[in-house]
Write a protein that holds these residues in place. Structure first.
Motif, PDB file in Angstrom:
ATOM      1  N   PHE A 219       0.842  -1.168   0.112  1.00  0.00           N
ATOM      2  CA  PHE A 219      -0.063   0.196  -0.111  1.00  0.00           C
ATOM      3  C   PHE A 219       0.861   1.305  -0.105  1.00  0.00           C
ATOM      4  CE2 PHE A 219      -2.368   2.916   2.737  1.00  0.00           C
ATOM      5  CZ  PHE A 219      -3.199   3.445   1.845  1.00  0.00           C
ATOM      6  N   VAL A 220       0.731   2.276  -0.923  1.00  0.00           N
ATOM      7  CA  VAL A 220       1.442   3.482  -0.957  1.00  0.00           C
ATOM      8  C   VAL A 220       0.441   4.707  -0.542  1.00  0.00           C
ATOM      9  CG1 VAL A 220       2.387   5.086  -2.565  1.00  0.00           C
ATOM     10  CG2 VAL A 220       3.014   2.713  -2.774  1.00  0.00           C
ATOM     11  N   LEU A 221       1.008   5.287   0.442  1.00  0.00           N
ATOM     12  CA  LEU A 221      -0.067   6.315   0.989  1.00  0.00           C
ATOM     13  C   LEU A 221       0.925   7.608   0.751  1.00  0.00           C
ATOM     14  CD1 LEU A 221      -2.277   7.522   2.697  1.00  0.00           C
ATOM     15  CD2 LEU A 221      -0.840   7.207   4.737  1.00  0.00           C
ATOM     16  N   ASP A 222       0.472   8.634   0.136  1.00  0.00           N
ATOM     17  CA  ASP A 222       1.015   9.933  -0.198  1.00  0.00           C
ATOM     18  C   ASP A 222       0.436  10.739   0.898  1.00  0.00           C
ATOM     19  OD1 ASP A 222       1.877  12.275  -1.204  1.00  0.00           O
ATOM     20  OD2 ASP A 222       0.787  12.247  -2.959  1.00  0.00           O
ATOM     21  N   ALA A 223       1.346  11.048   1.956  1.00  0.00           N
ATOM     22  CA  ALA A 223       0.802  11.876   3.172  1.00  0.00           C
ATOM     23  C   ALA A 223       1.093  13.069   2.816  1.00  0.00           C
ATOM     24  CB  ALA A 223       1.318  11.015   4.468  1.00  0.00           C
ATOM     25  N   ALA A 224       0.447  13.947   2.039  1.00  0.00           N
ATOM     26  CA  ALA A 224       0.649  15.310   1.768  1.00  0.00           C
ATOM     27  C   ALA A 224       0.761  16.443   2.695  1.00  0.00           C
ATOM     28  CB  ALA A 224      -0.141  15.556   0.413  1.00  0.00           C
ATOM     29  N   THR A 225      -0.111  16.168   3.661  1.00  0.00           N
ATOM     30  CA  THR A 225      -0.099  17.026   4.520  1.00  0.00           C
ATOM     31  C   THR A 225       0.442  16.627   5.979  1.00  0.00           C
ATOM     32  OG1 THR A 225      -2.305  16.085   5.327  1.00  0.00           O
ATOM     33  CG2 THR A 225      -2.410  17.994   3.663  1.00  0.00           C
ATOM     34  N   VAL A 226       1.562  15.801   5.897  1.00  0.00           N
ATOM     35  CA  VAL A 226       2.508  15.395   6.926  1.00  0.00           C
ATOM     36  C   VAL A 226       2.832  16.630   7.535  1.00  0.00           C
ATOM     37  CG1 VAL A 226       4.389  14.980   5.738  1.00  0.00           C
ATOM     38  CG2 VAL A 226       3.701  13.671   7.937  1.00  0.00           C
ATOM     39  N   ALA A 227       3.036  16.958   8.803  1.00  0.00           N
ATOM     40  CA  ALA A 227       3.654  18.053   9.687  1.00  0.00           C
ATOM     41  C   ALA A 227       4.793  18.493   9.241  1.00  0.00           C
ATOM     42  CB  ALA A 227       3.388  18.074  11.049  1.00  0.00           C
ATOM     43  N   GLU A 228       5.946  17.574   9.084  1.00  0.00           N
ATOM     44  CA  GLU A 228       7.269  17.728   8.704  1.00  0.00           C
ATOM     45  C   GLU A 228       7.518  18.288   7.278  1.00  0.00           C
ATOM     46  OE1 GLU A 228       7.480  13.929  11.605  1.00  0.00           O
ATOM     47  OE2 GLU A 228       5.954  14.909  10.249  1.00  0.00           O
ATOM     48  N   SER A 229       6.584  18.046   6.324  1.00  0.00           N
ATOM     49  CA  SER A 229       6.458  18.540   5.112  1.00  0.00           C
ATOM     50  C   SER A 229       5.667  19.781   5.177  1.00  0.00           C
ATOM     51  CB  SER A 229       5.902  17.475   4.122  1.00  0.00           C
ATOM     52  OG  SER A 229       6.513  16.484   4.025  1.00  0.00           O
ATOM     53  N   LEU A 230       4.649  20.022   5.823  1.00  0.00           N
ATOM     54  CA  LEU A 230       3.772  20.977   5.549  1.00  0.00           C
ATOM     55  C   LEU A 230       4.175  22.453   6.346  1.00  0.00           C
ATOM     56  CD1 LEU A 230       1.233  21.855   4.141  1.00  0.00           C
ATOM     57  CD2 LEU A 230       0.045  21.430   6.127  1.00  0.00           C
ATOM     58  N   LEU A 231       4.432  22.294   7.713  1.00  0.00           N
ATOM     59  CA  LEU A 231       4.553  23.284   8.429  1.00  0.00           C
ATOM     60  C   LEU A 231       6.001  24.227   8.283  1.00  0.00           C
ATOM     61  CD1 LEU A 231       3.512  21.759  11.972  1.00  0.00           C
ATOM     62  CD2 LEU A 231       2.383  23.288  10.362  1.00  0.00           C
ATOM     63  N   THR A 283       1.724  14.249  12.282  1.00  0.00           N
ATOM     64  CA  THR A 283       3.420  13.897  12.209  1.00  0.00           C
ATOM     65  C   THR A 283       3.493  12.394  11.481  1.00  0.00           C
ATOM     66  OG1 THR A 283       3.535  12.678  14.115  1.00  0.00           O
ATOM     67  CG2 THR A 283       3.842  15.051  14.528  1.00  0.00           C
ATOM     68  N   CYS A 284       4.531  12.347  11.040  1.00  0.00           N
ATOM     69  CA  CYS A 284       5.023  11.099  10.190  1.00  0.00           C
ATOM     70  C   CYS A 284       4.647   9.752  11.310  1.00  0.00           C
ATOM     71  CB  CYS A 284       6.369  11.099   9.749  1.00  0.00           C
ATOM     72  SG  CYS A 284       6.952   9.738   8.760  1.00  0.00           S
ATOM     73  N   ARG A 285       5.301  10.090  12.485  1.00  0.00           N
ATOM     74  CA  ARG A 285       5.109   9.012  13.303  1.00  0.00           C
ATOM     75  C   ARG A 285       3.553   8.851  13.710  1.00  0.00           C
ATOM     76  NH1 ARG A 285       6.346   4.028  14.609  1.00  0.00           N
ATOM     77  NH2 ARG A 285       5.699   3.662  16.732  1.00  0.00           N
ATOM     78  N   GLU A 286       2.905   9.868  13.888  1.00  0.00           N
ATOM     79  CA  GLU A 286       1.229   9.360  13.831  1.00  0.00           C
ATOM     80  C   GLU A 286       0.856   8.656  12.908  1.00  0.00           C
ATOM     81  OE1 GLU A 286      -0.705  13.021  16.565  1.00  0.00           O
ATOM     82  OE2 GLU A 286      -0.007  13.520  14.527  1.00  0.00           O
ATOM     83  N   ILE A 287       1.178   8.850  11.636  1.00  0.00           N
ATOM     84  CA  ILE A 287       0.748   8.025  10.613  1.00  0.00           C
ATOM     85  C   ILE A 287       1.210   6.664  10.544  1.00  0.00           C
ATOM     86  CG2 ILE A 287       0.637   8.067   7.947  1.00  0.00           C
ATOM     87  CD1 ILE A 287       0.723  11.014   7.932  1.00  0.00           C
ATOM     88  N   VAL A 288       2.275   6.579  10.821  1.00  0.00           N
ATOM     89  CA  VAL A 288       2.888   5.195  10.994  1.00  0.00           C
ATOM     90  C   VAL A 288       2.152   4.469  11.999  1.00  0.00           C
ATOM     91  CG1 VAL A 288       4.986   4.114  11.499  1.00  0.00           C
ATOM     92  CG2 VAL A 288       5.377   5.706   9.993  1.00  0.00           C
ATOM     93  N   GLU A 289       1.914   4.923  13.133  1.00  0.00           N
ATOM     94  CA  GLU A 289       1.234   4.248  14.143  1.00  0.00           C
ATOM     95  C   GLU A 289       0.033   3.789  13.633  1.00  0.00           C
ATOM     96  OE1 GLU A 289       1.236   6.840  17.643  1.00  0.00           O
ATOM     97  OE2 GLU A 289       3.264   6.187  18.251  1.00  0.00           O
ATOM     98  N   LEU A 290      -0.765   4.763  12.916  1.00  0.00           N
ATOM     99  CA  LEU A 290      -2.205   4.358  12.330  1.00  0.00           C
ATOM    100  C   LEU A 290      -1.973   3.022  11.469  1.00  0.00           C
ATOM    101  CD1 LEU A 290      -3.795   7.907  11.601  1.00  0.00           C
ATOM    102  CD2 LEU A 290      -4.628   6.284  13.407  1.00  0.00           C
TER     103      LEU A 290
END
Length: 324
Positions: A219-231, A283-290
Motif C-alpha cells: 500500500f502506498v500512502l501519499d501523506a501530503a499534509t504531514v507536519a514535517e513537510s507542511l509546517l 506527524t509522520c510517526r502518528e501516521i506510521v502508528e495508524l
C-alpha cells in the motif's frame, strides 16, 4: 449528519455559517484530490503557504467545544460538496501529464516490487481516473473507488477505461463497495486525500485497505499534509497557475484540531468560485502508528518520487507499507 445550512447538528455541535455557505454545492459533485499539497514541485514552489491561528467557532472556542464525534465529522464532510465540475477541471489543468506519468510509474515500481505480470490494484479515492487509467495502461487490472458518481462516470467514459473497474463508494467504508471482491496485490491513496479524514475515519479507511489486500500486498500512502513537510514552508501565500486555471489560497491553522483551513479561490475561464477546505495535519510517526494499528507494516518512507529519504522539509511523504 453535519448540516450545511448553518443550523445545529443532532449532537449539539455548532456549524459555522461562513463555513456552511462556502460549501453549499453547486452543480455535480466530483471527488478528486485538489492540487494543493500533491501538486508537482514546479507548481508547489510558486509560493509557500502562510499560516496564522484564529478562533473558529465550535473548534477552538471553549464555550462551543464540540464532542469528539462531531469534531471528526467536521473534518471529513467539507469535501463532499467541494469538488464540483469547476474543482475537477482546475485540478486537471494544474497537474501536467508528465507529473501523473511519473506518479503512475512510481506506484507500479513500489507495488509490484520488480515482479512481472499483471496485478490487481486498488485506487481510492480515484477521482476521474488520473492514475488508475495510467496504471492500467501499464498492464494491470485496477479498481477505482470514489464518492462521486460524476467522477466515476467520467472515468468510465474514457477511451482507455476497459481495464479499470470504476465504482462509486466511500473510502471510509470500503467493505460496502468491495464485498465479495478478490483480494488486491496493491493499493494506493495519492494526493492529499488522506488528510480529509479525522482520526476515527482515518483508522476505518486504513483498516479497510488492510482487509482487502492479500497477505504481503503493498500500500502506498501519499501523506501530503504531514507536519514535517507542511509546517516548515511558511510564507506569504499560494497561487498556482497552469493551463488557464488559477488556484489562490490563504491558509490558517487550527491548533486544537491540528487542521489546516484553506480559503481557496478557483478560476477557469469565466468561472470563479470561493470555497474552504480542511486538512488534518499529523506527524509522520502518528501516521506510521495508524498504519501499524491497521496491520500494515511500513517498509519505506520517501521524501519524493525519486526515493530520497524523508526528512523535515521534504516536499512529500510517500509511505510504502505491507499487509502483515
Amino acid at each position: 449528519m453535519l448540516s450545511h445550512d448553518g443550523s445545529e447538528c443532532d449532537d449539539g455541535g455548532f456549524v459555522d455559517e461562513a463555513f456552511a455557505q462556502v460549501l453549499t454545492p453547486s452543480g455535480e459533485i466530483v471527488d478528486t484530490a485538489p492540487a494543493v499539497a500533491a501538486a508537482p514541485e514546479t507548481l508547489r514552489t510558486i509560493s509557500a503557504p502562510t499560516f496564522s491561528t484564529r478562533r473558529v467557532r465550535g473548534v477552538n472556542d471553549p464555550a462551543r467545544a464540540p464532542s469528539a464525534s462531531w469534531e471528526d465529522r467536521r473534518l471529513t464532510e467539507w469535501y463532499e460538496p467541494f469538488f464540483d465540475g469547476l474543482a475537477n477541471d482546475v485540478w486537471r489543468a494544474l497537474v501536467p501529464a508528465a507529473a501523473s506519468d511519473a506518479e503512475a510509474a512510481f506506484l507500479v515500481g513500489q507495488l509490484c516490487g520488480g515482479g512481472q505480470g499483471s496485478r490487481r490494484m486498488l485506487d481510492v479515492p480515484c477521482g476521474d481516473g488520473r492514475l488508475a487509467l495510467r496504471v492500467a495502461a501499464l498492464g494491470h487490472q485496477v479498481v477505482g473507488i470514489d464518492l462521486s458518481a460524476y467522477a466515476v462516470d467520467r472515468l468510465r467514459t474514457d477511451d482507455t477505461a476497459d481495464r479499470v473497474d470504476g465504482r462509486v463508494g466511500d473510502m471510509r467504508d470500503l467493505g460496502a463497495v468491495l464485498s465479495g471482491t478478490e483480494a488486491f496485490d496493491g493499493a494506493w491513496c495519492m494526493g492529499n486525500s488522506f488528510g480529509y479524514l479525522g482520526d476515527r475515519d482515518s483508522r476505518a479507511f486504513l483498516a479497510g485497505v488492510a482487509a482487502v489486500l492479500r497477505p504481503g500486498g503493498r500500500f502506498v500512502l501519499d501523506a501530503a499534509t504531514v507536519a514535517e513537510s507542511l509546517l516548515p514552508h511558511v510564507g506569504p501565500g499560494n497561487r498556482y497557475e497552469a493551463g488557464g486555471a488559477v488556484l489562490t489560497m490563504v491558509n490558517t491553522y487550527d491548533a486544537r484540531t491540528s487542521t489546516q483551513i484553506s480559503e481557496m479561490t478557483l478560476e477557469l475561464g469565466d468561472q470563479r468560485d470561493e470555497r474552504v477546505a480542511r486538512h488534518r495535519v499529523m506527524t509522520c510517526r502518528e501516521i506510521v502508528e495508524l498504519l501499524e494499528d491497521a496491520g500494515l507494516s511500513v517498509d519505506e518512507i520517501a521524501g519524493g518520487l525519486d526515493g530520497e529519504p524523508f526528512e523535515i522539509g521534504s516536499g512529500r511523504c510517500m509511505i510504502t507499507a505491507r499487509r502483515t
